[in-house]
Scaffold this active site. Structure first.
Site, PDB file in Angstrom:
ATOM      1  N   CYS A  59      41.274  38.668  42.733  1.00 46.87           N
ATOM      2  CA  CYS A  59      42.617  39.238  42.685  1.00 46.87           C
ATOM      3  C   CYS A  59      43.457  38.742  43.877  1.00 46.87           C
ATOM      4  O   CYS A  59      43.669  37.553  44.002  1.00 46.87           O
ATOM      5  CB  CYS A  59      42.581  40.762  42.583  1.00 46.87           C
TER       6      CYS A  59
ATOM      7  N   HIS B 256      39.693  40.931  37.510  1.00 46.67           N
ATOM      8  CA  HIS B 256      38.636  41.676  38.196  1.00 46.67           C
ATOM      9  C   HIS B 256      37.344  41.599  37.393  1.00 46.67           C
ATOM     10  O   HIS B 256      37.165  42.353  36.432  1.00 46.67           O
ATOM     11  CB  HIS B 256      39.046  43.148  38.351  1.00 46.67           C
TER      12      HIS B 256
ATOM     13  N   GLU C  75      34.541  42.717  38.247  1.00 45.62           N
ATOM     14  CA  GLU C  75      33.823  43.981  38.430  1.00 45.62           C
ATOM     15  C   GLU C  75      34.350  45.092  37.528  1.00 45.62           C
ATOM     16  O   GLU C  75      33.730  46.151  37.400  1.00 45.62           O
ATOM     17  CB  GLU C  75      33.878  44.414  39.899  1.00 45.62           C
TER      18      GLU C  75
END
Length: 213
Positions: free
Chosen positions: A86, A194, A196
């Site tokens: 990001c 992202h 994650e």
């Protein structure tokens, strides 16, 4: 490499948010993970993940005040892998422009990060990407979607690579107009989305990166 043969990855703790979800995702992907701002550990680890949430200027200030910029530079000089996520990707470019204010980035890649050219910002939610077939990060993931939350991005790629050096892999996505969703450039990789927060596809992408360490 840890004594178990599992790659050691440091998530750089320099005051940015979203670090604990990154730690958990890397662990799920098979890494031995440590969240730390310790420079020695960050330099020695097999891989370094640089998270980033918020404004470009705030992230770059936090990195520089904690000497994170020096850690990134030294690792890359030694060919040691770094992954930015990001705003941790955005600050790798030469500059960022937010609300008319220009901030100098780390300058690993030429280009400017600025406001997305779209009717609706931020770009928030799941989106597809267009990755090169030879991408290692996206191996087995060419039909997957990833989770984005951002209003700014790099929208041009101008780095010229000549001679024996491998050509960078640049992955694109579109929200209003095309923007850079990921880059693989030698030891330096980064994603605007992202991983994650991208479910099983994000875990597999991190597993792919860990496999290069």
């Amino acid at each position: 490499m840890s004594v178990s043969g599992t790659p050691d990855v440091v998530v750089l703790d320099y005051g940015s948010g979203n670090v604990h979800s990154a730690v958990k995702a890397l662990e799920a992907a098979g890494a031995n993970v440590e969240l730390t701002g310790n420079r020695k550990r960050a330099l020695e680890a097999d891989g370094l993940l640089v998270p980033g949430v918020g404004a470009f200027a705030a992230v770059i200030d936090a990195l520089r005040s904690s000497h994170g910029d020096e850690v990134i530079d030294r690792r890359l000089a030694g060919g040691r892998p770094v992954l930015g996520i990001c705003v941790g990707m955005q600050v790798l470019f030469e500059r960022g422009v937010e609300h008319g204010v220009e901030t100098e980035g780390l300058g690993e890649w030429p280009g400017t990060v600025d406001l997305l050219q779209a009717d609706v910002v931020p770009h928030m939610g799941w989106n597809t990407v267009q990755a090169p077939e030879t991408s290692r990060l996206f191996a087995g993931l060419h039909d997957e979607r990833f989770y984005f939350v951002h209003s700014y991005a790099a929208q041009d790629w101008t780095l010229e690579v000549t001679g024996p050096f491998p050509k960078p892999h640049v992955t694109w996505a579109e929200h209003g107009s095309p923007f850079i969703a990921a880059v693989e450039n030698g030891p330096l990789s980064a994603t605007q989305f992202h991983p994650e927060k991208s479910g099983s596809a994000g875990i597999q992408l991190l597993r792919n990166w860990i496999g290069t360490l």
